[in-house]
Each structure stands twice: as C-alpha cells, then as structure tokens.
Design a protein around this motif. Structure first.
Motif, short mmCIF file in Angstrom:
data_model
loop_
_atom_site.label_atom_id
_atom_site.label_comp_id
_atom_site.label_asym_id
_atom_site.label_seq_id
_atom_site.Cartn_x
_atom_site.Cartn_y
_atom_site.Cartn_z
N PRO A 177 -9.78 -5.92 -1.21
CA PRO A 177 -9.60 -5.73 -2.65
C PRO A 177 -9.30 -7.04 -3.35
O PRO A 177 -8.57 -7.89 -2.81
N TYR A 178 -9.85 -7.21 -4.54
CA TYR A 178 -9.66 -8.45 -5.28
C TYR A 178 -8.21 -8.62 -5.73
O TYR A 178 -7.58 -7.67 -6.20
N LYS A 179 -7.70 -9.83 -5.59
CA LYS A 179 -6.39 -10.19 -6.11
C LYS A 179 -6.58 -11.39 -7.04
O LYS A 179 -7.28 -12.35 -6.69
N ASN A 180 -5.95 -11.36 -8.21
CA ASN A 180 -6.16 -12.43 -9.17
C ASN A 180 -5.33 -13.66 -8.81
O ASN A 180 -4.54 -13.66 -7.87
N VAL A 181 -5.51 -14.72 -9.59
CA VAL A 181 -4.86 -16.00 -9.30
C VAL A 181 -3.34 -15.87 -9.34
O VAL A 181 -2.63 -16.50 -8.55
#
Length: 331
Positions: A177-181
């Motif tokens: 799953p994508y995790k932001n900066v």
C-alpha cells in the motif's frame, strides 16, 4: 543451548551499547568524516537552488584510458567503495565516485523533487566537468536504479553497465500500500543506532556480524545526534518516495549496452515488507529468482550469482565480487 543463546545475546547487546556510547556526532555534510580519497565538489544549480555535489576522482599512474562510475545505495555514500576503488585503480581504471544530492558529503536541500532522471543528470554534470565522454557505470542497490536510468538517458556515454544487487527489480506498488512522504519522514525520525544495526544485521548479513560493518552503521547513526537530523530525515523520506513510485523494471528491455548482473542470492531486500502480510512478504525480494528474470529482459547481459551472499557482495564477499567485475570490464 538456550543458556548459550542468552549469553550470546547478552554480549551482542553489551557490544552494541558500548558502540553506541562511542558514537561520533557527524556534521550534516560529513565534513568531520574523512573519505578514503580526496574529495571534490561541483556546483549544481537546479530547482532554483545552488547545491554542491561531492565526488572522488581517482586516476591511477597506470591509467588504461578506461573509466568507471560507482553509484552508491540508499543507506550509503561513496566511502563504502574504498576496496573497489583500490582494486580497479590497480588495474588501470580511472574511478569516479559521486555522492548523490541528499547523501554523504553532498548538499541536503530543504526541498527537492527527487527523480532518477535528475540524479542521472546531476551525475552526468560531473563527467562533463571532467571531460569524460565514455565510462562504465556500476550501481549498487538504489545506485542500480540510478545506473539503469543513466544508461537509458545516456547510452552514448555508457560503455558497460554493472548492476550489483540493485533494488527495483520488481514493482512494489503492485503489492505494498502507498505511503506518502510524511509517513516515510516520521519513520525516518525514529532511526537509532540499535534500529539501524538490527536492520543491517538481518537484511544485509544474515545475522552474521563482523566488526568492519560497524562503520556503515555509525555513518547513519552519527547523523541522529545532529540537530539538523530532521533535514537529513526529510531528504531520506523524499528518496524513499522516489524509489517506491519510479520503478525501472519496465524498461530493462530498452537497455542496449553490455550489462553484467552481480547478484548475492541470499538477498531479500524489498521496500515495504512490514506493510504487508507474511504471505505477500514471502513473495518479495527473491533475488535468486529476480536476477534470472532480469537477465532475460536485458539483451546482451550476463548474470553472475554469488550463493549465500546477501545485499552487499562488495562488502561481504569482495573477492567473489571483484573477479567477475574486472573480467567483464577488461573484455
């Protein structure tokens, strides 16, 4: 048996505590840490900023007219190429070793849009400043992704490409799953000597630690003592986002230059493993499989597998790394 294990664990913990107590505070640009060879800087004026990019340029007396560029990984800098530089210069190669922006002795910007194209372009500026028109390019780990992009952008400059346990041989976005900066940044702020060593022990060396590995832990952990560590962590988070969102795996078939893959088959490095189930995690970072798959994608490529070696062949098993490398370069 259990008693012996506990005693061993006690002494390992005691050793880690002693090492941590002796940890050296490091300047944000490592100005108080000596590299194995003289360092140079070029100005890099990009993204409305005046930055500095560090590099080592080691030209031997027996220069054979051939050059090689060594590109470091995400958790490292140019200093860890010391023994590789020594071996290659003995063979007559001129060796150029940059620190990418955000790493090592190079500038740590307050804000920066990281891309592999930008890092490759910055690296090309060093070669241009030195008047180097042709070079072999070797990239380890994240440096393998930079090296791949460099070869795709500058095929006329790249004589040969060498990828040493590169990351990016698979697209993690398909499983993780994508995790932001901001998530990566908070994660980086948690860095500590113990955490860094634990990760390297498990991920790089299969639980088998040698005293010479301490220096690579100390280079990262020393930064955690710096009041500017937030800036270092922010740049690291931006780099993680670049790695995760900019895969090179779909472009290997476009590489036209002779390519050597040096793969330690014990490696299981993959971004985002803690974020997925054990079932999915077991399908990630299978370098014994990924090396073979990648070799099939790159025309005119050769695969050298090093059994029972992990993510760091040039550190963990130098002789088995340097022999195929020099043989490939001297063809």
């Amino acid at each position: 048996m259990k008693f012996k294990f506990l005693i061993g664990l006690f002494f390992l913990t005691l050793g880690s505590f002693a090492q941590r107590e002796q940890l050296q505070w490091l300047d944000i640009n490592l100005s108080n840490y000596d590299y194995p060879y003289p360092v140079h800087f070029i100005p890099v004026n990009i993204q409305q900023q005046e930055l500095k990019m560090e590099y080592m340029d080691v030209k031997p007396d027996n220069y054979n007219g051939k050059n090689i560029l060594l590109l470091h990984g995400k958790n490292f800098n140019g200093a860890y190429w010391k023994t590789t530089i020594e071996a290659l210069t003995k063979k007559g190669f001129r060796v150029i070793v940059p620190d990418q922006i955000g790493f090592g002795k190079s500038s740590k910007p307050d804000n920066f849009q990281y891309s592999f194209q930008q890092l490759a372009q910055n690296t090309k500026q060093i070669l241009d400043s030195l008047g180097i028109k042709k070079t072999a390019v070797l990239g380890h780990s994240m440096g393998g992704m930079v090296a791949t992009r460099f070869a795709l952008l500058y095929p006329e400059v790249t004589e040969k490409l060498i990828l040493e346990n590169p990351i990016g041989l698979e697209d993690w976005k398909l499983k993780v799953p994508y995790k932001n900066v901001d998530w990566w940044y908070k994660n980086e702020l948690k860095q500590s000597y113990e955490g860094i060593k634990k990760y390297q022990l498990e991920s790089y060396y299969d639980g088998k630690w040698k005293p010479e590995y301490d220096q690579w832990v100390n280079l990262l952990a020393g930064w955690t003592l710096n009041s500017d560590f937030k800036k270092i962590a922010w740049n690291s988070a931006l780099a993680y986002d670049m790695i995760f969102t900019q895969p090179v795996v779909y472009e290997f078939q476009n590489i036209k230059v002779p390519t050597l893959l040096i793969i330690g088959t014990r490696d299981r490095t993959a971004l985002g493993k803690p974020l997925v189930t054990e079932e999915i995690r077991n399908t990630m970072g299978l370098y014994s499989v990924l090396g073979k798959e990648t070799q099939k994608k790159i025309a005119n490529s050769k695969l050298v597998e090093i059994p029972n070696i992990g993510h760091m062949p040039h550190i963990e098993s130098f002789d088995k790394f340097i022999q195929p490398l020099t043989a490939f370069l001297e063809k």
